[in-house]
Design a protein around this motif. Structure first.
Motif, PDB file in Angstrom:
ATOM      1  N   LEU A  19       0.833  -1.194   0.000  1.00  0.00           N
ATOM      2  CA  LEU A  19       0.000   0.000   0.000  1.00  0.00           C
ATOM      3  C   LEU A  19       0.875   1.254   0.000  1.00  0.00           C
ATOM      4  O   LEU A  19       2.026   1.223   0.443  1.00  0.00           O
ATOM      5  N   LEU A  20       0.308   2.342  -0.483  1.00  0.00           N
ATOM      6  CA  LEU A  20       1.048   3.603  -0.508  1.00  0.00           C
ATOM      7  C   LEU A  20       1.268   4.136   0.895  1.00  0.00           C
ATOM      8  O   LEU A  20       2.256   4.811   1.178  1.00  0.00           O
ATOM      9  N   HIS A  21       0.316   3.846   1.786  1.00  0.00           N
ATOM     10  CA  HIS A  21       0.432   4.190   3.197  1.00  0.00           C
ATOM     11  C   HIS A  21      -0.492   3.247   3.968  1.00  0.00           C
ATOM     12  O   HIS A  21      -1.401   2.642   3.382  1.00  0.00           O
ATOM     13  N   PRO A  22      -0.297   3.069   5.279  1.00  0.00           N
ATOM     14  CA  PRO A  22      -1.044   2.052   6.030  1.00  0.00           C
ATOM     15  C   PRO A  22      -2.563   2.220   5.988  1.00  0.00           C
ATOM     16  O   PRO A  22      -3.290   1.234   6.133  1.00  0.00           O
ATOM     17  N   ASP A  23      -3.038   3.431   5.789  1.00  0.00           N
ATOM     18  CA  ASP A  23      -4.482   3.676   5.783  1.00  0.00           C
ATOM     19  C   ASP A  23      -5.059   3.807   4.378  1.00  0.00           C
ATOM     20  O   ASP A  23      -6.204   4.250   4.225  1.00  0.00           O
ATOM     21  N   GLU A  24      -4.286   3.446   3.350  1.00  0.00           N
ATOM     22  CA  GLU A  24      -4.818   3.537   1.984  1.00  0.00           C
ATOM     23  C   GLU A  24      -6.095   2.709   1.872  1.00  0.00           C
ATOM     24  O   GLU A  24      -6.152   1.559   2.316  1.00  0.00           O
ATOM     25  N   GLN A  25      -7.113   3.282   1.268  1.00  0.00           N
ATOM     26  CA  GLN A  25      -8.407   2.629   1.141  1.00  0.00           C
ATOM     27  C   GLN A  25      -8.524   1.870  -0.183  1.00  0.00           C
ATOM     28  O   GLN A  25      -8.078   2.349  -1.231  1.00  0.00           O
ATOM     29  N   LEU A  26      -9.122   0.683  -0.121  1.00  0.00           N
ATOM     30  CA  LEU A  26      -9.415  -0.116  -1.299  1.00  0.00           C
ATOM     31  C   LEU A  26     -10.933  -0.168  -1.483  1.00  0.00           C
ATOM     32  O   LEU A  26     -11.681  -0.232  -0.503  1.00  0.00           O
ATOM     33  N   LEU A  27     -11.367  -0.156  -2.723  1.00  0.00           N
ATOM     34  CA  LEU A  27     -12.793  -0.200  -3.020  1.00  0.00           C
ATOM     35  C   LEU A  27     -13.262  -1.645  -3.110  1.00  0.00           C
ATOM     36  O   LEU A  27     -12.696  -2.454  -3.845  1.00  0.00           O
ATOM     37  N   VAL A  28     -14.318  -1.982  -2.372  1.00  0.00           N
ATOM     38  CA  VAL A  28     -14.937  -3.302  -2.505  1.00  0.00           C
ATOM     39  C   VAL A  28     -15.689  -3.349  -3.833  1.00  0.00           C
ATOM     40  O   VAL A  28     -16.548  -2.501  -4.104  1.00  0.00           O
ATOM     41  N   MET A  29     -15.357  -4.324  -4.658  1.00  0.00           N
ATOM     42  CA  MET A  29     -15.966  -4.442  -5.981  1.00  0.00           C
ATOM     43  C   MET A  29     -16.829  -5.703  -6.040  1.00  0.00           C
ATOM     44  O   MET A  29     -16.372  -6.797  -5.693  1.00  0.00           O
ATOM     45  N   ASP A  30     -18.051  -5.529  -6.472  1.00  0.00           N
ATOM     46  CA  ASP A  30     -19.068  -6.585  -6.493  1.00  0.00           C
ATOM     47  C   ASP A  30     -19.233  -7.099  -7.918  1.00  0.00           C
ATOM     48  O   ASP A  30     -19.542  -6.332  -8.832  1.00  0.00           O
ATOM     49  N   PHE A  31     -19.035  -8.397  -8.117  1.00  0.00           N
ATOM     50  CA  PHE A  31     -19.207  -8.992  -9.438  1.00  0.00           C
ATOM     51  C   PHE A  31     -20.330 -10.028  -9.442  1.00  0.00           C
ATOM     52  O   PHE A  31     -20.308 -10.974 -10.233  1.00  0.00           O
ATOM     53  N   THR A  32     -21.289  -9.848  -8.559  1.00  0.00           N
ATOM     54  CA  THR A  32     -22.470 -10.711  -8.528  1.00  0.00           C
ATOM     55  C   THR A  32     -23.579 -10.066  -9.360  1.00  0.00           C
ATOM     56  O   THR A  32     -23.426  -8.975  -9.917  1.00  0.00           O
ATOM     57  N   ALA A  33     -24.729 -10.735  -9.387  1.00  0.00           N
ATOM     58  CA  ALA A  33     -25.888 -10.208 -10.118  1.00  0.00           C
ATOM     59  C   ALA A  33     -26.396  -8.908  -9.504  1.00  0.00           C
ATOM     60  O   ALA A  33     -27.159  -8.175 -10.149  1.00  0.00           O
ATOM     61  N   ASN A  34     -25.991  -8.614  -8.263  1.00  0.00           N
ATOM     62  CA  ASN A  34     -26.427  -7.369  -7.615  1.00  0.00           C
ATOM     63  C   ASN A  34     -25.834  -6.133  -8.283  1.00  0.00           C
ATOM     64  O   ASN A  34     -26.359  -5.026  -8.142  1.00  0.00           O
ATOM     65  N   ASN A  35     -24.732  -6.310  -9.008  1.00  0.00           N
ATOM     66  CA  ASN A  35     -24.086  -5.184  -9.687  1.00  0.00           C
ATOM     67  C   ASN A  35     -24.710  -5.020 -11.070  1.00  0.00           C
ATOM     68  O   ASN A  35     -24.263  -5.633 -12.051  1.00  0.00           O
ATOM     69  N   THR A  36     -25.713  -4.202 -11.161  1.00  0.00           N
ATOM     70  CA  THR A  36     -26.432  -4.027 -12.423  1.00  0.00           C
ATOM     71  C   THR A  36     -25.723  -3.071 -13.380  1.00  0.00           C
ATOM     72  O   THR A  36     -26.115  -2.947 -14.541  1.00  0.00           O
TER      73      THR A  36
END
Length: 229
Positions: A19-36
């Motif tokens: 990570l760029l720094h300890p608190d760098e945030q990552l985006l949760v990405m959804d690849f189920t049918a819920n992601n329209t």
């Protein structure tokens, strides 16, 4: 159980993705049918799929996306690679980390090369490296899929790989099975007869068997604590 051993050693593991720094945030990405928003026209065009990943991350202000373990993914319907037999494979057994091509990948703990291969079917892993590790009497493996094919050059089985050693990077669609750049990271206890490959997606009816052999990769990655979305 291996899961308990991994938990006990978490403070000693080196980052697979730095990570760029300890608190760098990552985006949760959804690849189920819920992601329209992830439509078939996007999935069926690699340029549009790459653009979707890039813009989704940019809109969230994140460099990296993450997700996928034990996720029932409808996106695999686009590739015949997952549809052999009566029941299609849809349940994802690893964690995906999405980002730019050439993002470095490092070993979380000491090990050696178990096997490697270029799995070149559309939708497959592309360039793949599997490491073997020993920890408190347990033998287990970590699989790294969707790498650059150049990462396979000079490798040999039982080649030592040290904790923290960068040994690969995210591949491009032409070498990673036809996907936007990302790492598929999976923990596997028993490799069975596989070399340079192991199912990263299973039939839902076989879920319990595969999840028992493939524990949560975040026990090693430890990235889900940095997520939002």
């Amino acid at each position: 159980m291996l899961q308990e051993v991994l938990k006990q050693h978490q403070s000693t593991f080196q980052p697979v993705i730095t990570l760029l720094h300890p608190d760098e945030q990552l985006l949760v990405m959804d690849f189920t049918a819920n992601n329209t928003t992830l439509t078939k026209p996007i999935l069926n065009n690699i340029d549009r799929f790459c653009s979707y990943i890039t813009h989704t991350l940019a809109d969230s202000g994140c460099r990296l996306g993450i997700g996928g373990y034990n996720e029932h993914r409808t996106i695999y319907a686009v590739s015949p690679h997952f549809d052999a037999g009566e029941e299609p494979r849809r349940l994802h057994l690893g964690i995906d980390v999405w980002g730019l091509a050439e993002t470095p990948v490092s070993a979380p703990l000491n090990g050696h090369v178990h096997s490697f291969r270029f799995n070149d079917d559309f939708g497959d892993y592309g360039a793949t490296i599997i490491l073997q590790h020993q920890l408190d009497g347990y033998t287990f493996h970590t699989l790294y899929g969707h790498l650059s094919i150049s990462n396979l050059q000079g490798l040999y089985e039982r080649m030592p790989i040290a904790a923290g050693q960068p040994f690969a990077w995210f591949g491009t669609p032409s070498e990673n099975g036809g996907w936007p750049p990302h790492l598929h990271f999976q923990v596997i206890i028993d490799m069975m007869h596989y070399r340079g490959d192991y199912p990263g997606v299973c039939r839902y009816s076989e879920r319990d068997k595969y999840l028992q052999n493939c524990p949560d990769p975040d026990l090693i990655l430890q990235l889900n604590r940095n997520t939002h979305g």
